[in-house]
Design a protein around this motif. Sequence first.
Motif, PDB file in Angstrom:
ATOM      1  N   SER A   1     -18.629 -17.999  -1.748  1.00 54.42           N
ATOM      2  CA  SER A   1     -17.651 -19.028  -1.386  1.00 54.42           C
ATOM      3  C   SER A   1     -17.742 -20.149  -2.419  1.00 54.42           C
ATOM      4  CB  SER A   1     -17.951 -19.569   0.016  1.00 54.42           C
ATOM      5  OG  SER A   1     -19.188 -20.245   0.009  1.00 54.42           O
ATOM      6  N   PRO A   2     -16.718 -20.975  -2.534  1.00 53.94           N
ATOM      7  CA  PRO A   2     -16.745 -22.043  -3.541  1.00 53.94           C
ATOM      8  C   PRO A   2     -17.936 -22.985  -3.377  1.00 53.94           C
ATOM      9  CG  PRO A   2     -14.529 -21.803  -2.670  1.00 53.94           C
ATOM     10  CD  PRO A   2     -15.400 -20.889  -1.871  1.00 53.94           C
ATOM     11  N   GLU A   3     -18.349 -23.268  -2.145  1.00 55.41           N
ATOM     12  CA  GLU A   3     -19.489 -24.156  -1.921  1.00 55.41           C
ATOM     13  C   GLU A   3     -20.794 -23.500  -2.367  1.00 55.41           C
ATOM     14  OE1 GLU A   3     -21.747 -25.885   1.913  1.00 55.41           O
ATOM     15  OE2 GLU A   3     -19.573 -26.180   1.922  1.00 55.41           O
ATOM     16  N   ASP A   4     -20.979 -22.211  -2.016  1.00 57.00           N
ATOM     17  CA  ASP A   4     -22.177 -21.472  -2.432  1.00 57.00           C
ATOM     18  C   ASP A   4     -22.222 -21.324  -3.952  1.00 57.00           C
ATOM     19  OD1 ASP A   4     -23.021 -21.203   0.167  1.00 57.00           O
ATOM     20  OD2 ASP A   4     -22.144 -19.190   0.419  1.00 57.00           O
ATOM     21  N   ARG A   5     -21.053 -21.115  -4.515  1.00 55.20           N
ATOM     22  CA  ARG A   5     -20.970 -20.953  -5.982  1.00 55.20           C
ATOM     23  C   ARG A   5     -21.422 -22.244  -6.669  1.00 55.20           C
ATOM     24  NH1 ARG A   5     -17.045 -21.624 -10.154  1.00 55.20           N
ATOM     25  NH2 ARG A   5     -17.204 -19.958 -11.693  1.00 55.20           N
ATOM     26  N   GLU A   6     -20.961 -23.401  -6.209  1.00 59.94           N
ATOM     27  CA  GLU A   6     -21.349 -24.685  -6.794  1.00 59.94           C
ATOM     28  C   GLU A   6     -22.848 -24.928  -6.641  1.00 59.94           C
ATOM     29  OE1 GLU A   6     -19.562 -26.794  -8.630  1.00 59.94           O
ATOM     30  OE2 GLU A   6     -17.890 -25.388  -8.483  1.00 59.94           O
ATOM     31  N   ASN A   7     -23.406 -24.606  -5.483  1.00 60.50           N
ATOM     32  CA  ASN A   7     -24.852 -24.774  -5.255  1.00 60.50           C
ATOM     33  C   ASN A   7     -25.661 -23.853  -6.172  1.00 60.50           C
ATOM     34  OD1 ASN A   7     -24.419 -26.691  -3.283  1.00 60.50           O
ATOM     35  ND2 ASN A   7     -24.515 -25.223  -1.584  1.00 60.50           N
TER      36      ASN A   7
ATOM     37  N   TYR B   1     -28.228 -17.735 -20.424  1.00 60.73           N
ATOM     38  CA  TYR B   1     -27.252 -16.654 -20.324  1.00 60.73           C
ATOM     39  C   TYR B   1     -26.851 -16.414 -18.870  1.00 60.73           C
ATOM     40  CZ  TYR B   1     -27.448 -15.270 -25.217  1.00 60.73           C
ATOM     41  OH  TYR B   1     -27.336 -15.240 -26.567  1.00 60.73           O
ATOM     42  N   CYS B   2     -27.785 -16.548 -17.939  1.00 64.18           N
ATOM     43  CA  CYS B   2     -27.489 -16.378 -16.524  1.00 64.18           C
ATOM     44  C   CYS B   2     -26.524 -17.467 -16.059  1.00 64.18           C
ATOM     45  CB  CYS B   2     -28.781 -16.397 -15.713  1.00 64.18           C
ATOM     46  SG  CYS B   2     -28.545 -16.007 -13.980  1.00 64.18           S
ATOM     47  N   LEU B   3     -26.754 -18.715 -16.481  1.00 69.19           N
ATOM     48  CA  LEU B   3     -25.870 -19.818 -16.117  1.00 69.19           C
ATOM     49  C   LEU B   3     -24.468 -19.574 -16.671  1.00 69.19           C
ATOM     50  CD1 LEU B   3     -25.335 -22.668 -15.011  1.00 69.19           C
ATOM     51  CD2 LEU B   3     -26.183 -23.558 -17.188  1.00 69.19           C
ATOM     52  N   ARG B   4     -24.364 -19.170 -17.907  1.00 71.84           N
ATOM     53  CA  ARG B   4     -23.067 -18.893 -18.522  1.00 71.84           C
ATOM     54  C   ARG B   4     -22.346 -17.773 -17.775  1.00 71.84           C
ATOM     55  NH1 ARG B   4     -23.701 -17.848 -24.493  1.00 71.84           N
ATOM     56  NH2 ARG B   4     -24.215 -20.057 -24.478  1.00 71.84           N
ATOM     57  N   GLY B   5     -23.097 -16.709 -17.415  1.00 76.16           N
ATOM     58  CA  GLY B   5     -22.493 -15.605 -16.669  1.00 76.16           C
ATOM     59  C   GLY B   5     -21.995 -16.048 -15.296  1.00 76.16           C
ATOM     60  N   ALA B   6     -22.726 -16.957 -14.639  1.00 78.12           N
ATOM     61  CA  ALA B   6     -22.297 -17.459 -13.328  1.00 78.12           C
ATOM     62  C   ALA B   6     -21.031 -18.301 -13.457  1.00 78.12           C
ATOM     63  CB  ALA B   6     -23.416 -18.274 -12.690  1.00 78.12           C
ATOM     64  N   GLU B   7     -20.951 -19.122 -14.499  1.00 75.62           N
ATOM     65  CA  GLU B   7     -19.765 -19.960 -14.696  1.00 75.62           C
ATOM     66  C   GLU B   7     -18.535 -19.121 -15.033  1.00 75.62           C
ATOM     67  OE1 GLU B   7     -21.872 -24.088 -16.269  1.00 75.62           O
ATOM     68  OE2 GLU B   7     -21.115 -22.645 -17.744  1.00 75.62           O
TER      69      GLU B   7
END
Length: 181
Positions: free
Chosen positions: A163-169, A145-151
Motif C-alpha cells: 500500500s502507499p503508506e507501507d511503501r513510504e515506510n 541498489y535495494c533503495l533504488r529498486g524500491a523507488e
Amino acid sequence: MKTLSQPLFQISSAKFVVCENPKISHRKRIESTVEFNEKPKNLSWFASLPSCQVIHKSLPLVVSVSLLLSASPAKAGIMSGFPGLESIPGPQLPQIDFLNRINEENQKKYAEADAKFKSSPILKELLERSKLKKEKNRQEIQDKYCLRGAEWGVGDCSAEGMSPEDRENFIAMLKQKAGMK
C-alpha cells in the motif's frame, strides 16, 4: 642459382592495339610496336580520345596486377631457417667467490625480512581492517541498489504490491539503513 640481376621474364617487343579512333569512318586500328624498357614514340595524341581514356588510365593497374600474379616467390637464402642469436647460449662468465657469498647473504637477509614482515602484528591488523572495510562497502552498495529498486519498483526490493503508506515506510527504512537520512 639465379642472380638478382636477371629478370624473371623477358619481353623483347610486342605489338599493342592502342585504341580505335571513333572519328574515322572505316575504323582503322592504330597500332604501335613498343620495345621493352623503351618509351613509345608519338603516342601522346591518343590520350585525348574519349574511348582511350579508360584504357589509358587502367593500363598501369593491369600491368601491375599481371606482374604480381606471375611473380615467383622470393627465397630467403642463407638466413632462412636460422633461429637467431637469442637461441645461442652465451659464454660462461667466471664465478667470483666473494660476490657469490655476498649475494647469498643478501638473499638470506631479504627472506628473513619478508618472513618478519608477514608475521608482524601491524600487517595482520591492516589486513583485518581491509577485510572489514570491504564487507562494509559491499553492504552499503547493496543497500543503495535495494533503495533504488524500491523507488523504481523493480528487483528484489520492489514495493509494487504494498500500500502507499507501507511503501513510504519501507523506503524511509531503506534510506535510514543506507545512511541517506
